[in-house]
Design a protein around this motif. Structure first.
Motif, PDB file in Angstrom:
ATOM      1  N   HIS A  80       0.861  -1.174   0.000  1.00  0.00           N
ATOM      2  CA  HIS A  80       0.000   0.000   0.000  1.00  0.00           C
ATOM      3  C   HIS A  80       0.903   1.232   0.000  1.00  0.00           C
ATOM      4  O   HIS A  80       1.295   1.728   1.068  1.00  0.00           O
ATOM      5  CB  HIS A  80      -0.936   0.000   1.212  1.00  0.00           C
ATOM      6  CG  HIS A  80      -1.778  -1.238   1.285  1.00  0.00           C
ATOM      7  ND1 HIS A  80      -2.845  -1.448   0.448  1.00  0.00           N
ATOM      8  CD2 HIS A  80      -1.692  -2.342   2.073  1.00  0.00           C
ATOM      9  CE1 HIS A  80      -3.392  -2.618   0.716  1.00  0.00           C
ATOM     10  NE2 HIS A  80      -2.704  -3.191   1.700  1.00  0.00           N
ATOM     11  N   ALA A  83      -0.143   4.617   2.013  1.00  0.00           N
ATOM     12  CA  ALA A  83      -0.107   4.422   3.462  1.00  0.00           C
ATOM     13  C   ALA A  83       1.336   4.259   3.952  1.00  0.00           C
ATOM     14  O   ALA A  83       1.718   4.832   4.977  1.00  0.00           O
ATOM     15  CB  ALA A  83      -0.937   3.197   3.852  1.00  0.00           C
ATOM     16  N   LYS A  87       3.098   6.901   6.554  1.00  0.00           N
ATOM     17  CA  LYS A  87       3.513   6.350   7.843  1.00  0.00           C
ATOM     18  C   LYS A  87       5.020   6.530   8.031  1.00  0.00           C
ATOM     19  O   LYS A  87       5.467   6.952   9.109  1.00  0.00           O
ATOM     20  CB  LYS A  87       3.132   4.872   7.929  1.00  0.00           C
ATOM     21  CG  LYS A  87       3.298   4.280   9.298  1.00  0.00           C
ATOM     22  CD  LYS A  87       2.693   2.886   9.344  1.00  0.00           C
ATOM     23  CE  LYS A  87       2.634   2.344  10.742  1.00  0.00           C
ATOM     24  NZ  LYS A  87       1.941   1.048  10.795  1.00  0.00           N
ATOM     25  N   TRP A 146      -3.226  13.624   9.175  1.00  0.00           N
ATOM     26  CA  TRP A 146      -3.574  12.385   8.478  1.00  0.00           C
ATOM     27  C   TRP A 146      -4.940  12.519   7.797  1.00  0.00           C
ATOM     28  O   TRP A 146      -5.122  12.090   6.660  1.00  0.00           O
ATOM     29  CB  TRP A 146      -3.606  11.205   9.453  1.00  0.00           C
ATOM     30  CG  TRP A 146      -2.274  10.634   9.790  1.00  0.00           C
ATOM     31  CD1 TRP A 146      -1.451  11.019  10.806  1.00  0.00           C
ATOM     32  CD2 TRP A 146      -1.600   9.572   9.121  1.00  0.00           C
ATOM     33  NE1 TRP A 146      -0.312  10.253  10.799  1.00  0.00           N
ATOM     34  CE2 TRP A 146      -0.372   9.360   9.783  1.00  0.00           C
ATOM     35  CE3 TRP A 146      -1.916   8.771   8.027  1.00  0.00           C
ATOM     36  CZ2 TRP A 146       0.533   8.380   9.384  1.00  0.00           C
ATOM     37  CZ3 TRP A 146      -1.009   7.799   7.636  1.00  0.00           C
ATOM     38  CH2 TRP A 146       0.201   7.619   8.310  1.00  0.00           C
ATOM     39  N   PHE A 151      -7.050  10.112   4.803  1.00  0.00           N
ATOM     40  CA  PHE A 151      -7.178   8.856   5.539  1.00  0.00           C
ATOM     41  C   PHE A 151      -8.408   8.913   6.441  1.00  0.00           C
ATOM     42  O   PHE A 151      -8.741   9.952   6.986  1.00  0.00           O
ATOM     43  CB  PHE A 151      -5.925   8.590   6.376  1.00  0.00           C
ATOM     44  CG  PHE A 151      -4.745   8.182   5.545  1.00  0.00           C
ATOM     45  CD1 PHE A 151      -4.517   6.845   5.242  1.00  0.00           C
ATOM     46  CD2 PHE A 151      -3.868   9.134   5.056  1.00  0.00           C
ATOM     47  CE1 PHE A 151      -3.434   6.478   4.463  1.00  0.00           C
ATOM     48  CE2 PHE A 151      -2.779   8.770   4.277  1.00  0.00           C
ATOM     49  CZ  PHE A 151      -2.557   7.432   3.978  1.00  0.00           C
ATOM     50  N   THR A 152      -9.074   7.777   6.585  1.00  0.00           N
ATOM     51  CA  THR A 152     -10.249   7.693   7.453  1.00  0.00           C
ATOM     52  C   THR A 152      -9.788   7.523   8.900  1.00  0.00           C
ATOM     53  O   THR A 152      -8.650   7.121   9.145  1.00  0.00           O
ATOM     54  CB  THR A 152     -11.133   6.485   7.071  1.00  0.00           C
ATOM     55  OG1 THR A 152     -10.396   5.286   7.350  1.00  0.00           O
ATOM     56  CG2 THR A 152     -11.553   6.527   5.605  1.00  0.00           C
ATOM     57  N   THR A 154     -10.426   5.179  10.881  1.00  0.00           N
ATOM     58  CA  THR A 154     -10.012   3.790  11.074  1.00  0.00           C
ATOM     59  C   THR A 154      -8.599   3.575  10.530  1.00  0.00           C
ATOM     60  O   THR A 154      -7.773   2.918  11.175  1.00  0.00           O
ATOM     61  CB  THR A 154     -11.008   2.839  10.383  1.00  0.00           C
ATOM     62  OG1 THR A 154     -12.319   3.111  10.893  1.00  0.00           O
ATOM     63  CG2 THR A 154     -10.655   1.388  10.641  1.00  0.00           C
ATOM     64  N   ASP A 155      -8.319   4.122   9.340  1.00  0.00           N
ATOM     65  CA  ASP A 155      -6.968   4.023   8.770  1.00  0.00           C
ATOM     66  C   ASP A 155      -5.945   4.687   9.683  1.00  0.00           C
ATOM     67  O   ASP A 155      -4.867   4.135   9.938  1.00  0.00           O
ATOM     68  CB  ASP A 155      -6.888   4.712   7.404  1.00  0.00           C
ATOM     69  CG  ASP A 155      -7.711   4.041   6.324  1.00  0.00           C
ATOM     70  OD1 ASP A 155      -7.973   2.825   6.452  1.00  0.00           O
ATOM     71  OD2 ASP A 155      -8.089   4.733   5.365  1.00  0.00           O
ATOM     72  N   ASP A 158      -5.182   2.610  12.695  1.00  0.00           N
ATOM     73  CA  ASP A 158      -4.304   1.486  12.364  1.00  0.00           C
ATOM     74  C   ASP A 158      -2.851   1.939  12.254  1.00  0.00           C
ATOM     75  O   ASP A 158      -1.947   1.275  12.752  1.00  0.00           O
ATOM     76  CB  ASP A 158      -4.728   0.824  11.050  1.00  0.00           C
ATOM     77  CG  ASP A 158      -6.035   0.062  11.173  1.00  0.00           C
ATOM     78  OD1 ASP A 158      -6.449  -0.237  12.315  1.00  0.00           O
ATOM     79  OD2 ASP A 158      -6.648  -0.226  10.125  1.00  0.00           O
ATOM     80  N   HIS A 159      -2.631   3.061  11.600  1.00  0.00           N
ATOM     81  CA  HIS A 159      -1.267   3.540  11.371  1.00  0.00           C
ATOM     82  C   HIS A 159      -0.602   4.074  12.631  1.00  0.00           C
ATOM     83  O   HIS A 159       0.608   3.969  12.784  1.00  0.00           O
ATOM     84  CB  HIS A 159      -1.240   4.610  10.288  1.00  0.00           C
ATOM     85  CG  HIS A 159      -1.604   4.090   8.943  1.00  0.00           C
ATOM     86  ND1 HIS A 159      -0.883   3.123   8.303  1.00  0.00           N
ATOM     87  CD2 HIS A 159      -2.630   4.391   8.123  1.00  0.00           C
ATOM     88  CE1 HIS A 159      -1.438   2.846   7.136  1.00  0.00           C
ATOM     89  NE2 HIS A 159      -2.509   3.601   7.004  1.00  0.00           N
TER      90      HIS A 159
END
Length: 190
Positions: A80, A83, A87, A146, A151-152, A154-155, A158-159
């Protein structure tokens, strides 16, 4: 009358395509074109993302360049790309903040990302929102940066290793704080 056998012509492309050197060259060209398009579409927003997290423009440009260079080196192994780049850039910025460096007194040299480094202050002054964002606490600034690049929650969770609820709460507080700061600034100007 044509004595050329069509089957012979059909064999030639198959032989050329089975040549490992030619296949690698075509794969490399495809990867270069794909990365080039990704770079052009990503570099400015990546620099903005880092600036929104508190980096100076020249530091953000340097980090973006370093991260995108690493992405190119590992392009085939990254699943990805967007992402991974954001990150890696966010982590590089945290490492930069944590390192103890003396400030540079000289103005950085011009680059393609920063053609006029002597005008950084003017650019920042023209972007009032940046000044408001810089007043936010680090975590709110981070999740907002972010979110601003698409990015959502949720994303982002995660990151950053957070829960989605924590991200949403920080986004809500950031919005509330920026709105209050904006109203204060507007009230002072009137």
């Amino acid at each position: 009358m044509n004595t050329h056998d069509p089957a012979e012509g059909a064999d030639r492309p198959a032989i050329a395509s089975s040549d490992p050197t030619a296949q690698r060259a075509r794969a490399r060209q495809h990867m270069d074109a794909e990365f080039s398009a990704f770079y052009r579409a990503t570099v400015r927003s990546l620099v903005g993302f880092l600036v929104n997290q508190g980096a100076d423009v020249h530091v953000a440009a340097d980090i973006a360049q370093e991260v995108l260079t690493d992405a190119y080196r590992h392009w085939d192994s990254i699943r990805h790309h967007k992402a991974w780049v954001y990150k890696a850039a966010s982590r590089a910025l945290v490492r930069r903040f944590a390192s103890v460096e003396e400030p540079v007194a000289d103005i950085p040299e011009p680059t393609s990302l920063l053609p006029r480094p002597d005008r950084i202050g003017e650019w920042e002054a023209e972007h009032d929102a940046l000044l408001l964002v810089r007043c936010l606490p680090p975590r709110q600034r981070q999740v907002l940066a972010w979110r601003l690049v698409g990015f959502t929650p949720t994303d982002i969770a995660d990151h950053l290793g957070l829960t989605a609820e924590t991200v949403r709460a920080n986004l809500k507080r950031a919005k509330r704080n920026v709105t209050a700061l904006y109203r204060t600034v507007q009230g002072e100007e009137q």
